[in-house]
Every structure is written in structure tokens, then in C-alpha cells.
Write an enzyme that holds these catalytic residues in place. Structure first.
Site, PDB file in Angstrom:
ATOM      1  N   LEU A 109       0.879  -1.163   0.000  1.00 14.72           N
ATOM      2  CA  LEU A 109       0.000   0.000   0.000  1.00 14.72           C
ATOM      3  C   LEU A 109       0.916   1.212   0.000  1.00 14.72           C
ATOM      4  O   LEU A 109       1.884   1.256   0.760  1.00 14.72           O
ATOM      5  CB  LEU A 109      -0.903   0.022   1.241  1.00 14.72           C
ATOM      6  CG  LEU A 109      -2.062  -0.985   1.274  1.00 14.72           C
ATOM      7  CD1 LEU A 109      -2.764  -0.935   2.622  1.00 14.72           C
ATOM      8  CD2 LEU A 109      -3.058  -0.712   0.153  1.00 14.72           C
ATOM      9  N   ASP A 110       0.634   2.198  -0.846  1.00 16.93           N
ATOM     10  CA  ASP A 110       1.550   3.327  -0.936  1.00 16.93           C
ATOM     11  C   ASP A 110       1.428   4.240   0.280  1.00 16.93           C
ATOM     12  O   ASP A 110       0.596   4.023   1.172  1.00 16.93           O
ATOM     13  CB  ASP A 110       1.378   4.084  -2.256  1.00 16.93           C
ATOM     14  CG  ASP A 110       0.002   4.726  -2.401  1.00 16.93           C
ATOM     15  OD1 ASP A 110      -0.597   5.101  -1.377  1.00 16.93           O
ATOM     16  OD2 ASP A 110      -0.468   4.882  -3.549  1.00 16.93           O
ATOM     17  N   LEU A 111       2.258   5.255   0.325  1.00 24.85           N
ATOM     18  CA  LEU A 111       2.390   6.133   1.490  1.00 24.85           C
ATOM     19  C   LEU A 111       1.043   6.668   1.975  1.00 24.85           C
ATOM     20  O   LEU A 111       0.751   6.669   3.175  1.00 24.85           O
ATOM     21  CB  LEU A 111       3.322   7.299   1.147  1.00 24.85           C
ATOM     22  CG  LEU A 111       3.518   8.371   2.223  1.00 24.85           C
ATOM     23  CD1 LEU A 111       4.311   7.820   3.390  1.00 24.85           C
ATOM     24  CD2 LEU A 111       4.217   9.600   1.638  1.00 24.85           C
TER      25      LEU A 111
END
Length: 253
Positions: A109-111
């Protein structure tokens, strides 16, 4: 002793099962000279590990392999899903509680994304659960800013192309709308990097919040932000076929 026990296990598989990294990453680490066995640099991923061998990664001894384990984690936004971040941002793995074994993530999951992230101590399992051939659906709640065209949302189920990149079928539906903000439910089986954000941008929608609610049969459920919960071994083996049975005290497996 069986022939397999005498021969041992390929070091890349051994380290993946120990939760060090995926086999592909381990092969890269071997090429970088970061893996040693019995204090000798490992030069090839086909090297076999047998009973009594001491394996080190970056100078640290890798302990005996634990049983395969899986955790559900409610990732908050603001954390990166990587073991090392060149920009010095805080990682998911730095947020793990004390005493947690070394784990790797199943996908990422990205930032700025949040929600369900699966973690495992078994690199081979992580790779297996990421394969599109599983057909596992990943579901998300997505808040967007802009005018939602429900007809174009429905067309995403046929696949789409934005900025020269082809995306597979995406099921997307409008849940609620208030002014220029709307909540969508989005489901896909194979996620490219930042796929939902890029596809929504192609529909002139800006994603302001993205929450993964499920990954295959595993649900975010009532986990609070930052909370971690292990999936019971029985449940894991019911959902993922072919895993070895759990070891029990006093019983040989």
C-alpha cells in the site's frame, strides 16, 4: 534420513521461508554479496542449506525457520511499505510491536493509502498470494473529488487504457455523493502500481482517501488503525491450500 533432507534446501527458498525477503530479492542480495553460509560468501542461489549450516544476511544469523504465519495489519497512511526507505520516511516494519518476528508484506500500500495489509514470515507464501492466478479480489473504499460519471465507472469492468497503460477489469460503483465528494467501492484482481489513483485520474477524479478493506478471503474487519492481529493457523490453512500442518509439541510432522 530422506534424500531431500540429505540434499537440503536451496538457500533462496530457505531464506524466503524464513521471511527474509522474496526469492527474487534474495537472489539480488546474493549477487550483492550480502549472504554468507558458514562464514563463506554465497555465490549462487542454487546453494543448498542442510542441517547445521549457519546462514547470515547482512551479518545477522538467520534463525531456524518458524511455522508459516500470517497477520492482518491496519496500515495507517503516512507509512511506506518497504524495509528501507532512501528518503528516511517511517516504514510499516518500524511500526511493528516489540517481539514481532521478521515479516514481509503481501503486496503493498503506498504512502497515502491505508487499510488491510497482510504480513507473513514466509516469503514463498507472500509471492504466492500476490499472483493474479489466485483470482483473489482486492476491495477498496475510495473517496474522490470531482463529478462521477457512473457510465464510465461501469465501463472499467471491460478493462481500460490511460496514458498508454492498459489496466485489467475493475469493478467500481458509486456508494454515496455529497457535493463534489463521493465514496466509491472498487474491486480488482491485479493491481499495478498506483492503479486506482491513475485510473480515477483518467476519469477526472482526484483520490483523497483510499482504504483497502479486503484481500481475498481476509478482511480488515474491526481492526483499528495501527492494530495487528495474527490469522489463526487453522484459518490460514483453510484458505490457502497446500500449506504444511502446524507442528504440535511431541508430535513429528
Amino acid at each position: 534420513m530422506s534424500e531431500q533432507e540429505r540434499q537440503g534446501e536451496r538457500i533462496a527458498k530457505y531464506l524466503a521461508r524464513a521471511g527474509v525477503a522474496s526469492r527474487r530479492d534474495i537472489e539480488r542480495m546474493i549477487g550483492e554479496g550480502r549472504v554468507r553460509m558458514n562464514n563463506v560468501p554465497v555465490e549462487h542461489p542454487a546453494t543448498f542449506v542442510t542441517a547445521g549450516d549457519i546462514v547470515q544476511v547482512d551479518g545477522a544469523v538467520v534463525g531456524e525457520q518458524d511455522r508459516t504465519r500470517l497477520w492482518r495489519y491496519h496500515k495507517p497512511d503516512g507509512l511506506v511499505t518497504t524495509h528501507r526507505d532512501p528518503e528516511g520516511r517511517r516504514t510499516v516494519f518500524e511500526a511493528m510491536p516489540e517481539g514481532m518476528p521478521r515479516v514481509i508484506s503481501v503486496g503493498r500500500l503506498d504512502l497515502n493509502s491505508e487499510g488491510l495489509l497482510l504480513l507473513t514470515n514466509d516469503g514463498a507464501l507472500a509471492r504466492r498470494l500476490e499472483l493474479p492466478s489466485n483470482g483473489w479480489i482486492r476491495r477498496y473504499r475510495v473517496r474522490v473529488f470531482g463529478v462521477v460519471d457512473e457510465r464510465r465507472l461501469a465501463q472499467l469492468a471491460e478493462g481500460s487504457v490511460f496514458e498508454g497503460v492498459r489496466y485489467g477489469p475493475i469493478e467500481a460503483g458509486l456508494d454515496s455523493r455529497k457535493g463534489d465528494n463521493a465514496w466509491l467501492t472498487v474491486a480488482l484482481r491485479e493491481g499495478k502500481n498506483r492503479e486506482i489513483r491513475r485510473v480515477m485520474s483518467g476519469l477526472n477524479l482526484h483520490v483523497s482517501r483510499l482504504i483497502r478493506t479486503s484481500y481475498g478471503p481476509f478482511q480488515l474487519g474491526t481492526l483499528n488503525r495501527g492494530e495487528l492481529e495474527e490469522v489463526p493457523g487453522k484459518t490460514l490453512r483453510e484458505q490457502v491450500s497446500g500449506l504444511a500442518p502446524e507442528r504440535r509439541p511431541g508430535r513429528k510432522v
